[in-house]
Design an enzyme around this catalytic site. Structure first.
Site, PDB file in Angstrom:
ATOM      1  N   ILE A  24       0.818  -1.217   0.000  1.00 24.71           N
ATOM      2  CA  ILE A  24       0.000   0.000   0.000  1.00 24.71           C
ATOM      3  C   ILE A  24       0.851   1.265   0.000  1.00 24.71           C
ATOM      4  O   ILE A  24       0.371   2.345  -0.332  1.00 24.71           O
ATOM      5  CB  ILE A  24      -0.970   0.008   1.190  1.00 24.71           C
ATOM      6  CG1 ILE A  24      -0.201  -0.067   2.516  1.00 24.71           C
ATOM      7  CG2 ILE A  24      -1.969  -1.140   1.082  1.00 24.71           C
ATOM      8  CD1 ILE A  24      -1.060   0.095   3.764  1.00 24.71           C
ATOM      9  N   LYS A  25       2.101   1.157   0.432  1.00 25.13           N
ATOM     10  CA  LYS A  25       3.065   2.277   0.464  1.00 25.13           C
ATOM     11  C   LYS A  25       2.467   3.553   1.055  1.00 25.13           C
ATOM     12  O   LYS A  25       2.650   4.649   0.527  1.00 25.13           O
ATOM     13  CB  LYS A  25       3.627   2.547  -0.934  1.00 25.13           C
ATOM     14  CG  LYS A  25       4.457   1.397  -1.491  1.00 25.13           C
ATOM     15  CD  LYS A  25       5.116   1.772  -2.808  1.00 25.13           C
ATOM     16  CE  LYS A  25       5.953   0.629  -3.352  1.00 25.13           C
ATOM     17  NZ  LYS A  25       5.133  -0.500  -3.841  1.00 25.13           N
ATOM     18  N   ARG A  26       1.793   3.422   2.171  1.00 20.05           N
ATOM     19  CA  ARG A  26       1.224   4.595   2.832  1.00 20.05           C
ATOM     20  C   ARG A  26       2.322   5.359   3.564  1.00 20.05           C
ATOM     21  O   ARG A  26       3.313   4.795   3.998  1.00 20.05           O
ATOM     22  CB  ARG A  26       0.138   4.179   3.821  1.00 20.05           C
ATOM     23  CG  ARG A  26      -1.052   3.464   3.182  1.00 20.05           C
ATOM     24  CD  ARG A  26      -1.776   4.366   2.181  1.00 20.05           C
ATOM     25  NE  ARG A  26      -3.058   3.806   1.788  1.00 20.05           N
ATOM     26  CZ  ARG A  26      -3.323   3.227   0.631  1.00 20.05           C
ATOM     27  NH1 ARG A  26      -2.368   3.107  -0.274  1.00 20.05           N
ATOM     28  NH2 ARG A  26      -4.538   2.765   0.352  1.00 20.05           N
TER      29      ARG A  26
END
Length: 290
Positions: free
Chosen positions: A96-98
């Site tokens: 998700i690379k939040r």
């Protein structure tokens, strides 16, 4: 601890992380026609891939963007895929690379460590700061047996725009992030010496990789870049500690393996299995040579 489970998965099944970055165009001709929607077709494609590979791969990485692009039906396919990985007893990584701050980061953590989108690990971006972007996820690492993989040094060409910038002491930004993660990881290690606080490190440069691994001995690694992005099996050994401590992702190379075999579209899942085994054995052979 989820890091211990991933360690055992690697020990028993090899280092392959199968990326379910499933674009609708990846589906074999005629497959989608069996289902009522694109989302349902993608989930069933994933399900067949998982059924054929769960015993020969260490974990699955599910890139949320491919599912978000299809709207609500895509997100249902995403949620159903994560649930099925759990049912099979495997490990899931939500890619998700939040990387946001304060309450927003708390909400991202709740969204992806509980409920419909629950995964074992998530990928994170620390650009806005460790305390702001990463800290809200650590509650789940410590209390709910979850894990994180934080971007450190990626395999894309644009990585050099920022990650390689050096401070006045000649230390790169990615090294600084890695050292901060190692300090955090040392406070949260499992019985095999690795933490559920992990790092994303691309398989592109052995000299840099060896130096970085020497500074991050407690951090489990997620290694992208194998295959389509130019990473090779011989590049992996320097990232391992006694043969473990990392998983190596391949997405298109496995999902589209059927396109390289005559009549492969009729047996796409077994084609994926054969490619996963080939990749696993390729990595293992180079580890033994190292």
């Amino acid at each position: 601890m989820i890091a211990d489970k991933l360690f055992k998965q690697v020990e028993e099944k090899g280092h392959v992380c199968l990326g379910l970055d499933t674009d609708y165009s990846y589906l074999p001709a005629g497959f989608a026609e069996k289902f009522d929607s694109a989302g349902e077709a993608i989930y069933n494609f994933n399900k067949e891939i998982i059924d054929a590979t769960w015993d020969v791969v260490a974990c699955y990485k599910v890139q949320i963007a491919y599912y978000e692009a299809l709207g609500l039906e895509g997100l249902k396919a995403y949620a159903d895929t994560l649930k099925y990985i759990k049912e099979k007893g495997s490990v899931s990584i939500a890619d998700i690379k939040r990387g946001d701050i304060a309450k927003t980061a708390e909400m991202y953590a709740a969204a992806h460590f509980t409920g419909d989108f629950e995964a074992d690990f998530v990928t994170l971006n620390a650009y806005m700061g460790i305390n702001d972007s990463i800290e809200p996820f650590l509650k789940y690492v410590k209390e709910n047996d979850k894990g994180i993989f934080v971007l450190v040094r990626t395999s894309n060409k644009g990585a050099r725009d920022f990650q390689f910038i050096k401070d006045k002491n000649g230390v790169t930004l990615y090294e600084t992030v890695g050292e901060r993660l190692e300090a955090m990881a040392q406070e949260n290690t499992g019985k095999f010496g690795f933490s559920s606080i992990g790092a994303v490190v691309g398989a592109t440069n052995n000299e840099e990789g060896a130096s970085l691994r020497n500074k991050m001995k407690s951090v489990f690694l997620l290694i992208p870049g194998y295959g389509a992005q130019g990473g090779k099996a011989e590049d992996i050994a320097v990232y391992l500690i006694n043969g473990n401590g990392a998983v190596v992702n391949s997405s298109r190379g496995i999902l589209l393996a059927y396109t390289k075999e005559e009549n492969g579209h009729n047996d796409f899942a077994m084609c994926a299995r054969r490619e996963a085994i080939r990749m696993r054995d390729d990595i293992l052979s180079h580890i033994k040579e190292a």
